[in-house]
Design an enzyme around this catalytic site. Structure first.
Site: not given
Length: 299
Positions: A149, A173, A245, A248, A271, A280
């Site tokens: 990110r 995150k 992004h 990514r 994730h 994806y």
């Protein structure tokens, strides 16, 4: 308990018990503030204990009439659900009024991806005669090579580089750490930047551990990375809607198209849920057709 006390306790709960980032906490508090604004607009005084599911349904109608898009409505409802869950945990309310509310249906819009030729053309568009050129090249190599990110890129620390074993440690995150493999090209240009360019930058006190710096010695901002990428896309003649992004997304898409395990990609992207990673797995028709021709016994 009044609204202000509820929000203060909720903020502490999000920070201490759920270990969420400052930006996420601020977004959740903003979601609850929207509910307060709704009651104010209706000239209704509501205590936390008296909020019902019908109140929340009326609130969702209200934000929809204001023109809030379904994805934003879903995110706001997620924040409110977290708030009422906290109130139940603290025995402030006994029944969660948000429990049966469903988020509005949202379509998954996939961002543009870059093919390897487009990525190469953007990297080749970097002017290496300028001091920031090697920095920008290292940033793009890491964005695409590690699938970071943009916030993870700008927050990358020298102390978290383990280049001798081809890994970097990322703070993602929710302040969750993960180890991500880094390829030889990214390592090569990262070392060139650190050893030959970065040592000549007057780093601001307290910022010595950040890898990527601007000319003033501060960590490079997310906005600056965005502008650099937009400029390179224009120079390379790419008309797609490009952002950090995009690299990514291209990283994940190319891995999965190449046969990588979805769980491995999930781990590298950081994730929490594999359903997030599944976005994806979109594959273009040519790739699907080639796969059928190559592997199906009747083709």
């Amino acid at each position: 308990m009044d609204w202000q006390s509820g929000l203060t306790g909720f903020k502490s709960y999000l920070r201490l018990e759920r270990s969420l980032s400052a930006n996420t906490i601020e977004a959740y508090l903003h979601d609850v503030d929207k509910l307060q604004q709704f009651f104010i607009s209706k000239a209704v005084k509501k205590e936390l204990k008296t909020i019902s599911s019908n109140d929340l349904k009326d609130f969702l109608v209200w934000v929809n009439e204001l023109g809030m898009l379904p994805p934003t409505q879903a995110r706001v409802l997620s924040g409110l659900k977290a708030f009422f869950k906290y109130l139940v945990l603290e025995n402030i309310i006994s029944i969660d009024p948000s429990a049966l509310l469903e988020s509005p249906k949202t379509s998954r819009k996939l961002p543009d991806t870059l093919n390897i030729l487009e990525i190469n053309s953007m990297i080749e568009a970097i002017d290496l005669s300028k001091p920031e050129g090697m920095r920008n090249k290292a940033m793009l190599e890491i964005l695409y090579g590690c699938g970071l990110r943009v916030s993870e890129l700008t927050g990358l620390k020298i102390s978290n580089l383990y280049l001798d074993i081809d890994f970097i440690k990322i703070l993602g995150k929710g302040n969750k750490e993960r180890l991500v493999p880094i390829g030889s090209d990214a390592i090569k240009f990262l070392r060139l930047f650190i050893d030959d360019i970065r040592i000549h930058i007057a780093v601001k006190p307290g910022k010595e551990d950040f890898v990527f710096l601007n000319k003033r010695g501060n960590p490079i901002s997310r906005v600056m990375v965005f502008l650099i990428i937009k400029d390179l896309a224009e120079k390379a003649g790419i008309k797609k809607n490009i952002s950090p992004h995009t690299f990514r997304h291209s990283f994940a898409t190319h891995l999965i198209e190449g046969g990588a395990d979805l769980r491995a990609v999930q781990e590298m992207l950081g994730h929490e849920s594999i359903t997030t990673t599944e976005i994806y797995t979109h594959l273009d028709r040519d790739y699907l057709r080639e796969t059928i021709i190559q592997f199906h016994p009747r083709s």
